[in-house]
Scaffold this active site. Structure first.
Site, PDB file in Angstrom:
ATOM      1  N   GLU A 248     -22.864 -38.644 -54.752  1.00  0.00           N
ATOM      2  CA  GLU A 248     -21.942 -38.258 -53.675  1.00  0.00           C
ATOM      3  C   GLU A 248     -20.708 -37.677 -54.357  1.00  0.00           C
ATOM      4  OE1 GLU A 248     -22.723 -38.384 -50.562  1.00  0.00           O
ATOM      5  OE2 GLU A 248     -24.531 -39.595 -50.713  1.00  0.00           O
ATOM      6  N   CYS A 282     -12.948 -37.223 -50.155  1.00  0.00           N
ATOM      7  CA  CYS A 282     -13.865 -36.132 -50.492  1.00  0.00           C
ATOM      8  C   CYS A 282     -14.032 -35.140 -49.349  1.00  0.00           C
ATOM      9  CB  CYS A 282     -15.214 -36.702 -50.902  1.00  0.00           C
ATOM     10  SG  CYS A 282     -15.794 -37.917 -49.738  1.00  0.00           S
TER      11      CYS A 282
END
Ligand code: NAP
Length: 475
Positions: A248, A282
Site C-alpha cells: 500500500e 496517502c
C-alpha cells in the site's frame, strides 16, 4: 502526558524483552523527550521469526479463538481510547480529535477482522465434464507474516495488517515506523491481554535499513504486508523474490470540482482533507481540478475555509493542522514549494514554515515537471488548476505515475456512472474527496500506488493459501 518513564519493551514469544540499546521517541510538537523503547538486534529478530514459525506449526488457534481474541482486543482498546489517542497525538503529531477518530476506526477494524475469522470458506467447484470427481477448495493460513508499517496512522494501519493476519490464523511480526513505535507496543499489550496465543504477535523495533532488511531476507517469512513509500515498496518487491507482498504505497491524489457541483460542500470538505494530518495521508488531496466557469467562485469559498483552519498544538481540542513528523520533512516541502514558485507557481495562501509546522498552502498556476505536482507531496500543500471540459480533467488526473483514489464533485448522474471506468485509480469517490475511506471497503491502488487490497475481507484473501482438493468418487 509524559510517556512511561519505564523503558518500553519488545513483545517476543509472549515475553516482554529488554535490550541494551535504547531508542528515544520525542513529542513531535514540543520536541521534548516523550518515551524510550528497546531496540531489537539481529538475535531478537531471529528469535521472533523462530517463535512465529514454531507457533504456526505447533500452536492451535481456531477460528472461534481468533474471533474471540480480536473482539476482546476491540473491547480493551475501547476502554483505553483516551490514553492511546493521546499517545498517537504526541508521537505522531496528529491533532487529538483526529487521533480519537483513528482509535475508533481501529476498534471497528478489529471487529470486522474478527468477523472474517468465521467467514473464511472455500468453494465447491462445479464439475460437469468428469462427473466422478468432487472438487472443492480450502483456505489455509499462509504462514508467518511480516507487517511493516508507516508513521502516519500508527494504530489503524497496524490493525489493518494484524487483524486480517490473525483472522486468517497467521502469526504476525510487526515492524512499526521508528518515529511511532509506542502506539504499536500498546496494541501488543492489548492483544496479549486479549489472549493471543504465544508466538502469534511479536513486535520488533529498529530501523528499516537494519531489522527491516533482515525481515525481508529471511525466507521463513511467507508474506509481507507493507504500507509506506513507493521506493521502499519497490525495494521490498525486488528483495523478496517469489514470496508474496501486499504493498500500500503513496499517491498525489486528485479531486475534480465540476461546474454542476455543490461548491459549498466541495470547498469545505476539500479544505479539511487537503490539510488533515498536515497532508500526511496517502489519499490526501494534492491536486484539485476545477471547471473554469466556477474557478473564481470555488477559490473564494475554498480559501475562506482554509483560513478557518487552526494550526498549532495537536493536543488542543480545536487544532486542525499540527506539525509534520520531522522538521526535515517541513524543510523538504518548503524547498519543493520554493522551487515551484521559481518555475511560475503562484501562492494563494501559506508557504510559511515555523520549525516542523508547515502552514496550509494553496498554489495555482502549477504545471507538470514541478515536484509539488508530479511527486507525492505528503505535506499540507494543494494546487488548484482549471479545465475547460471533463476529458481534459480526466487526462490530468490520469497523468500521474500514481493511482490510489480520486474524487469528483458533480450532480451529473451519467458522468458519475461513467467516470469510474475512465479514471486510472483503485477507488473513485463521487461527491466527496479522494481522501474518503471507511475500513471495511476494499482499498488499494494501481500503478505505483501499490499491489493488493486492504479492508479485512479483501486483505485476508492475500493471507491464505487456496488449496484445491479433488476427490475421486469412483469405486
Ligand atoms: P517509509 O519511509 O516507506 O517507511 C515505512 C516503513 O518501512 C517503516 O517502518 C520503515 O522503517 C520501513 N522501512 C524503511 N526502509 C526499509 C527497508 N529497507 N526494509 C524494510 N523496511 C523498511 O514510509 P513513511 O514515511 O513511514 O510513510 C509515508 C508513506 O507511506 C507515504 O508514501 C504514504 O503515501 C504511504 N502510505 C500509504 C498508505 C496506503 O494505504 N496506500 C497509507 C499510509 C501511508 P523506519 O521507520 O525505521 O525507516
Amino acid at each position: 502526558m509524559q510517556g512511561s518513564l519505564i523503558k518500553e519493551k519488545l513483545l517476543i514469544n509472549d515475553q516482554w524483552v529488554d535490550t541494551e540499546s535504547t531508542h528515544k521517541i520525542y513529542n513531535k510538537y514540543t520536541g521534548e523527550l516523550f518515551s524510550t523503547i528497546s531496540l531489537a538486534n539481529q538475535e531478537i529478530v531471529n528469535k521472533a521469526i523462530e517463535s512465529a514459525v514454531f507457533a504456526y506449526k505447533n500452536v492451535e488457534f481456531t477460528p472461534e479463538e481468533r474471533y474471540s481474541v480480536l473482539m476482546k482486543a476491540a473491547e480493551i482498546l475501547n476502554n483505553r481510547l483516551d490514553e492511546i489517542a493521546e499517545i498517537i497525538s504526541i508521537e505522531a503529531g496528529k491533532p487529538i480529535k483526529d487521533a480519537r477518530v483513528e482509535v475508533n476506526r481501529s476498534i471497528n477494524t478489529l471487529k470486522i477482522s474478527a468477523d472474517e475469522a468465521k467467514k473464511l470458506v472455500g468453494q465447491i467447484i462445479p464439475n460437469y465434464n468428469v462427473p466422478d470427481r468432487f472438487i472443492y477448495t480450502i483456505k489455509k493460513p499462509i504462514g508467518v507474516v511480516a507487517a511493516i508499517t508507516p508513521f502516519n496512522f500508527p494504530l489503524n494501519l497496524v490493525v489493518h495488517k494484524v487483524g486480517p493476519s490473525l483472522a486468517a490464523g497467521n502469526p504476525v511480526i510487526i515492524k512499526p515506523a521508528s518515529d511511532t513505535p509506542i502506539t504499536t507496543i500498546k496494541l501488543c499489550e492489548i492483544l496479549k491481554e486479549a489472549g493471543v496465543p504465544k508466538g502469534y504477535v511479536q513486535c520488533v523495533v529498529g530501523s528499516g535499513s537494519t531489522i527491516g532488511e533482515q525481515l525481508l531476507k529471511d525466507k521463513r517469512i511467507a508474506h509481507y504486508t507493507f504500507t509506506g513509500s513507493p521506493n521502499i515498496g519497490k525495494h521490498i518487491q525486488n528483495t523478496i523474490g517469489l514470496r508474496k507482498a501486499t504493498l500500500e504505497l503513496g499517491s498525489n491524489s486528485a479531486t475534480i470540482v465540476h461546474y454542476d457541483a455543490n461548491l459549498d460542500n466541495a470547498a469545505k470538505k476539500l479544505a479539511k482533507m487537503s490539510f488533515a494530518n498536515a497532508g500526511q495521508i496517502c489519499i490526501s488531496v494534492q491536486r484539485i481540478f476545477v471547471h473554469e466557469s466556477v474557478k473564481d467562485k470555488f477559490l473564494e469559498k475554498f480559501l475562506h475555509e482554509v483560513s478557518l483552519l487552526k494550526v498549532g498544538d495537536p493536543l488542543e481540542s480545536n487544532t486542525d493542522v499540527g506539525p509534520m513528523i520531522k522538521e526535515s520533512e517541513a524543510k523538504r516541502i518548503e524547498e519543493w514549494v520554493n522551487e515551484a514558485v521559481n518555475q511560475g507557481a503562484v501562492v494563494l495562501t501559506g508557504a510559511k514554515r515555523a520549525g516542523s509546522i508547515y502552514y496550509p498552502t494553496v498554489l495555482t498556476n502549477v504545471k507538470k515537471g514541478m515536484k509539488v505536482v508530479d511527486e507525492e507531496a505528503f505535506a499540507p500543500v494543494v494546487s488548484v488548476t482549471s479545465y475547460s471540459d471533463i476529458d481534459e480533467a480526466i487526462k490530468m488526473v490520469n497523468d500521474s505515475k500514481y493511482g490510489l483514489q480520486a474524487g469528483i464533485y458533480t450532480s451529473n448522474l451519467e458522468l458519475s456512472y461513467k467516470i469510474p471506468y475512465l479514471l486510472e485509480v483503485g477507488g473513485v469517490i463521487i461527491n466527496d474527496t479522494s481522501s474518503f475511506r471507511v475500513d471495511q471497503m476494499p482499498y488499494g491502488g494501481v500503478k505505483e500506488s501499490g499491489i493488493g487490497k486492504e479492508g479485512p475481507e479483501f486483505a485476508i484473501q492475500e493471507l491464505v493459501n487456496t488449496v484445491t482438493v479433488v476427490v475421486n468418487l469412483e469405486k
